[in-house]
Design a protein around this motif. Sequence first.
Motif, PDB file in Angstrom:
ATOM      1  N   ILE A 352      -2.327   1.211 -22.326  1.00 48.15           N
ATOM      2  CA  ILE A 352      -2.156   1.492 -20.903  1.00 48.15           C
ATOM      3  C   ILE A 352      -2.678   0.292 -20.133  1.00 48.15           C
ATOM      4  O   ILE A 352      -3.833  -0.101 -20.304  1.00 48.15           O
ATOM      5  CB  ILE A 352      -2.935   2.755 -20.491  1.00 48.15           C
ATOM      6  CG1 ILE A 352      -2.557   3.922 -21.423  1.00 48.15           C
ATOM      7  CG2 ILE A 352      -2.677   3.110 -19.043  1.00 48.15           C
ATOM      8  CD1 ILE A 352      -3.568   5.045 -21.399  1.00 48.15           C
ATOM      9  N   ARG A 353      -1.788  -0.303 -19.346  1.00 46.24           N
ATOM     10  CA  ARG A 353      -2.215  -1.476 -18.594  1.00 46.24           C
ATOM     11  C   ARG A 353      -1.981  -1.224 -17.114  1.00 46.24           C
ATOM     12  O   ARG A 353      -0.940  -0.687 -16.730  1.00 46.24           O
ATOM     13  CB  ARG A 353      -1.419  -2.712 -19.037  1.00 46.24           C
ATOM     14  CG  ARG A 353      -1.674  -3.082 -20.482  1.00 46.24           C
ATOM     15  CD  ARG A 353      -0.956  -4.360 -20.886  1.00 46.24           C
ATOM     16  NE  ARG A 353      -1.259  -4.642 -22.277  1.00 46.24           N
ATOM     17  CZ  ARG A 353      -0.564  -4.144 -23.314  1.00 46.24           C
ATOM     18  NH1 ARG A 353       0.480  -3.361 -23.101  1.00 46.24           N
ATOM     19  NH2 ARG A 353      -0.906  -4.443 -24.550  1.00 46.24           N
ATOM     20  N   THR A 354      -2.965  -1.594 -16.310  1.00 40.87           N
ATOM     21  CA  THR A 354      -2.799  -1.446 -14.864  1.00 40.87           C
ATOM     22  C   THR A 354      -3.145  -2.749 -14.198  1.00 40.87           C
ATOM     23  O   THR A 354      -3.842  -3.583 -14.763  1.00 40.87           O
ATOM     24  CB  THR A 354      -3.709  -0.334 -14.300  1.00 40.87           C
ATOM     25  OG1 THR A 354      -5.069  -0.753 -14.431  1.00 40.87           O
ATOM     26  CG2 THR A 354      -3.531   0.978 -15.040  1.00 40.87           C
ATOM     27  N   GLY A 355      -2.632  -2.921 -13.018  1.00 43.83           N
ATOM     28  CA  GLY A 355      -2.932  -4.137 -12.287  1.00 43.83           C
ATOM     29  C   GLY A 355      -1.960  -4.335 -11.145  1.00 43.83           C
ATOM     30  O   GLY A 355      -1.168  -3.443 -10.828  1.00 43.83           O
ATOM     31  N   VAL A 356      -2.033  -5.508 -10.533  1.00 40.66           N
ATOM     32  CA  VAL A 356      -1.122  -5.828  -9.430  1.00 40.66           C
ATOM     33  C   VAL A 356      -0.250  -6.984  -9.873  1.00 40.66           C
ATOM     34  O   VAL A 356      -0.742  -7.957 -10.443  1.00 40.66           O
ATOM     35  CB  VAL A 356      -1.901  -6.193  -8.154  1.00 40.66           C
ATOM     36  CG1 VAL A 356      -0.960  -6.675  -7.060  1.00 40.66           C
ATOM     37  CG2 VAL A 356      -2.710  -4.994  -7.682  1.00 40.66           C
ATOM     38  N   SER A 357       1.025  -6.844  -9.668  1.00 42.70           N
ATOM     39  CA  SER A 357       1.946  -7.907 -10.048  1.00 42.70           C
ATOM     40  C   SER A 357       3.025  -8.021  -8.986  1.00 42.70           C
ATOM     41  O   SER A 357       3.635  -7.010  -8.595  1.00 42.70           O
ATOM     42  CB  SER A 357       2.552  -7.566 -11.421  1.00 42.70           C
ATOM     43  OG  SER A 357       3.742  -8.284 -11.603  1.00 42.70           O
ATOM     44  N   ARG A 360       2.968  -5.697  -6.082  1.00 40.77           N
ATOM     45  CA  ARG A 360       3.142  -4.264  -6.296  1.00 40.77           C
ATOM     46  C   ARG A 360       2.131  -3.802  -7.335  1.00 40.77           C
ATOM     47  O   ARG A 360       1.695  -4.575  -8.179  1.00 40.77           O
ATOM     48  CB  ARG A 360       4.553  -3.952  -6.819  1.00 40.77           C
ATOM     49  CG  ARG A 360       5.650  -4.560  -5.981  1.00 40.77           C
ATOM     50  CD  ARG A 360       6.965  -3.951  -6.322  1.00 40.77           C
ATOM     51  NE  ARG A 360       7.170  -2.782  -5.471  1.00 40.77           N
ATOM     52  CZ  ARG A 360       8.205  -1.957  -5.564  1.00 40.77           C
ATOM     53  NH1 ARG A 360       9.081  -2.122  -6.505  1.00 40.77           N
ATOM     54  NH2 ARG A 360       8.333  -0.938  -4.757  1.00 40.77           N
ATOM     55  N   ILE A 361       1.793  -2.528  -7.256  1.00 40.49           N
ATOM     56  CA  ILE A 361       0.935  -1.966  -8.294  1.00 40.49           C
ATOM     57  C   ILE A 361       1.816  -1.780  -9.527  1.00 40.49           C
ATOM     58  O   ILE A 361       2.935  -1.265  -9.432  1.00 40.49           O
ATOM     59  CB  ILE A 361       0.367  -0.609  -7.851  1.00 40.49           C
ATOM     60  CG1 ILE A 361      -0.522  -0.808  -6.626  1.00 40.49           C
ATOM     61  CG2 ILE A 361      -0.403   0.050  -8.992  1.00 40.49           C
ATOM     62  CD1 ILE A 361      -0.930   0.491  -5.949  1.00 40.49           C
ATOM     63  N   VAL A 426       5.783   1.559 -14.288  1.00 42.83           N
ATOM     64  CA  VAL A 426       5.833   2.134 -12.946  1.00 42.83           C
ATOM     65  C   VAL A 426       5.381   1.067 -11.970  1.00 42.83           C
ATOM     66  O   VAL A 426       4.348   0.438 -12.174  1.00 42.83           O
ATOM     67  CB  VAL A 426       4.904   3.366 -12.852  1.00 42.83           C
ATOM     68  CG1 VAL A 426       4.822   3.869 -11.415  1.00 42.83           C
ATOM     69  CG2 VAL A 426       5.382   4.465 -13.786  1.00 42.83           C
ATOM     70  N   LYS A 427       6.218   0.866 -10.915  1.00 42.71           N
ATOM     71  CA  LYS A 427       5.811  -0.098  -9.893  1.00 42.71           C
ATOM     72  C   LYS A 427       5.758   0.634  -8.569  1.00 42.71           C
ATOM     73  O   LYS A 427       6.683   1.356  -8.203  1.00 42.71           O
ATOM     74  CB  LYS A 427       6.809  -1.250  -9.809  1.00 42.71           C
ATOM     75  CG  LYS A 427       6.731  -2.170 -11.011  1.00 42.71           C
ATOM     76  CD  LYS A 427       7.761  -3.268 -10.890  1.00 42.71           C
ATOM     77  CE  LYS A 427       7.765  -4.119 -12.153  1.00 42.71           C
ATOM     78  NZ  LYS A 427       9.014  -4.881 -12.280  1.00 42.71           N
ATOM     79  N   LEU A 428       4.643   0.440  -7.866  1.00 46.76           N
ATOM     80  CA  LEU A 428       4.462   1.146  -6.603  1.00 46.76           C
ATOM     81  C   LEU A 428       4.137   0.156  -5.498  1.00 46.76           C
ATOM     82  O   LEU A 428       3.445  -0.833  -5.740  1.00 46.76           O
ATOM     83  CB  LEU A 428       3.318   2.149  -6.727  1.00 46.76           C
ATOM     84  CG  LEU A 428       3.583   3.346  -7.643  1.00 46.76           C
ATOM     85  CD1 LEU A 428       2.284   3.990  -8.052  1.00 46.76           C
ATOM     86  CD2 LEU A 428       4.503   4.345  -6.958  1.00 46.76           C
ATOM     87  N   PRO A 429       4.632   0.398  -4.313  1.00 46.11           N
ATOM     88  CA  PRO A 429       4.311  -0.519  -3.217  1.00 46.11           C
ATOM     89  C   PRO A 429       2.835  -0.408  -2.839  1.00 46.11           C
ATOM     90  O   PRO A 429       2.259   0.674  -2.911  1.00 46.11           O
ATOM     91  CB  PRO A 429       5.205  -0.031  -2.077  1.00 46.11           C
ATOM     92  CG  PRO A 429       5.537   1.375  -2.406  1.00 46.11           C
ATOM     93  CD  PRO A 429       5.476   1.520  -3.889  1.00 46.11           C
TER      94      PRO A 429
END
Lengths: 439, 217
Positions: A352-357, A360-361, A426-429
């Motif tokens: 599971i990887r999270t971050g900003v790219s 976008r989240i 998943v990409k979120l604004p």
Amino acid sequence: MIADNEGRRRIIYCVGEERSLREVLSEAEVAPLLSAAAKAGLPGVHVADGEGNVLWGAAGNAAAGKRTAARTVRLEGEPAGKVILRTGTPPGGTEDALLSLIADALATMAHNNLKRMLTTEMHTEVVNRSYEELLETNRKLSASEQRYRELAESLEIKVRERTQELARAMTRLVQQEKMASVGQLAAGVAHEINNPLAFVTSNIHTLKKYTSRFLDMLGRYERVCEQGGVAQQDRDGLRKHREALRIDAIAPDAGDLIRQTLEGTERVRKIVADLKGFSHIDEEGEGPADLNREIERTLSVMTQEIPPGARIVREFSPVPVITCRPGLFCQMFLNLLRNAFQARREGLCVAIRTGVSEDRIRLSFADNGPGIPPDRRARIFEPFYTTREVGKGKGMGLTVAYDIVTSHGGTIDVEDTPGGGATFVVKLPIQRGCHDQVR
Amino acid sequence: MIEYDDAEKRMVLKLVYYGPALSGKTTNLLRLHDLLVKEGRGDLMVLDTQDDRTIFFDLLPFFLVAPSGLKIKVKVYTVPGQVQHDATRKAVLQRADGVAFIADSRRTEAKNNAESFGNLERNLAIVGIDIDRLPLVIQYNKRDLNDITAEEEIRKVWGPTGIPMVPASALQGWGVVETFRTLVSRAYDNLDRKHAFRDTHGLTRESFVDRLASRAG
Ligand SMILES: Nc1nc2c(ncn2[C@@H]2O[C@H](COP(=O)(O)OP(=O)(O)OP(=O)(O)O)[C@@H](O)[C@H]2O)c(=O)[nH]1
Ligand SMILES: [Mg+2]
């Protein structure tokens, strides 16, 4: 104009209605002829209809010694009137010849007039009828147009109704899916709670036994004290009893049991807290959420669903707080993680990887399962689409995830995991000006 | 029927010559005018034509007086056969007491005949005339020509309908009077039923037909 039995209006008019001489000839046409006749020496010449009524000219007086000379004027070959002259001259003379001439002239005039009238009549009739028919056609057209419009309108209503029905059915299905996934979750959690609960119960039973022995022992001490003596024999009796009850052995054990039991209840408390956190049961509506924490929360309630020996890799980087209904996101993470946990039975690794790219989240959930072939990728977010065996899932999990992400302005896609497997991204604004702390 | 005036004891009837363009309707009327006795027949009125094609109608009136004193006028009309004059055809057909359908015998005209007959059926319905009760005669004209449909074949088609069929050559002048007599005779049945021609007016079928359609000379 009358209506026929089908309600169509039409002109009832019959060509060639019968006409009298008076209708066919006019004063303006006849008068010059009669005055010319008078000048030519035929005074008192007049025209009468079939019944003998004088139409044009003067009948004059029926003077003595005068005879009546008459010529028939025919219309369509039928006698329609007469030209009449009272004269004193004998028959067969110029007067009679002139009379015949006048009658012929009138008949010719009448014939031509009638022909012209019939032609005009027919022309008018045809024009009128064509106009009538045009009106009729127009009426029919507008009627059928009206019918089609009504049809179209009712069709629109029907489509709307069906759409609403479908939307309701869809909502029901999503609801069912949520219930089902909650059910699955509940089963896991129940299992997790059962463990500590089992040894807490068993510990308490043992402690109950221990407690009765402690009380028994205390009773003895009390009685001995009340008798006022601590004689040797009393002390021996007490020691023997204390040995029989194995007080020295159980006393430290009781301490262990109580510590373990408290640990057990603490575990249950934590599970309940996780569950509450996951379900956001105490929160209403939207609020700021730290997605890393929500993923953790989701993971914590899913421990039972993680296959034994599976490796969970967390590569979390801070992500901006977003305002949302966190419960929904937990639901989505649950669906994605459950998908990943079911990817393979042994040797599973979920990263599971999270971050900003790219502003976008970006959240990714990678498994090392069989992956999803490219030709199926477009369909996996559709309702009821499932690659799992029948009965394992309704195929709504990804649809629910898709709906949650898109309703927050985001996207969800599936990619290949390098080395094999599926990665859901998943990409979120990022919401500007929404960096407040998570409560 | 155009008019029936009981007080004046007068009745005006209408017979119509129908059919496709150039089948010889006008020629039929011209021949009737020439072939029938002058007494009781009126003038032939040929309304404006265009290159000899009827654009309005032709009209030939006949007169007779029944023994009862009832004056009967029979107006015989032709319609324009050309397709575009349908409105005129309808107007002429209005309140008709009988129809003679003039077909063109030439093989090439079979389709036109059929179309025109279909048009007659449609227009009768529009003007409110029941074709099954309408006195009707079919004339196959131009029998003098070569490439014509065999009479046998024609009878096979029309026989079952019960509509009488008369072969004719209006050009040569035969079959024309017979057609007219057949039509008048059929019309008599209807009129006798409605107005008791024989019982009230002393008019038999034979005298009705003879007075209207006797050959001159
Ligand atoms: N050979 C032949 N020609 C005929 C006969 N009857 C009529 N014709 C010709 O056919 C042509 C058309 O005849 P009409 O009587 O004008 O035809 P119609 O039916 O009145 O035609 P519309 O007025 O246009 O409807 C003329 O040239 C006539 O001479 C016939 O019996 N034999
Ligand atoms: Mg003609």
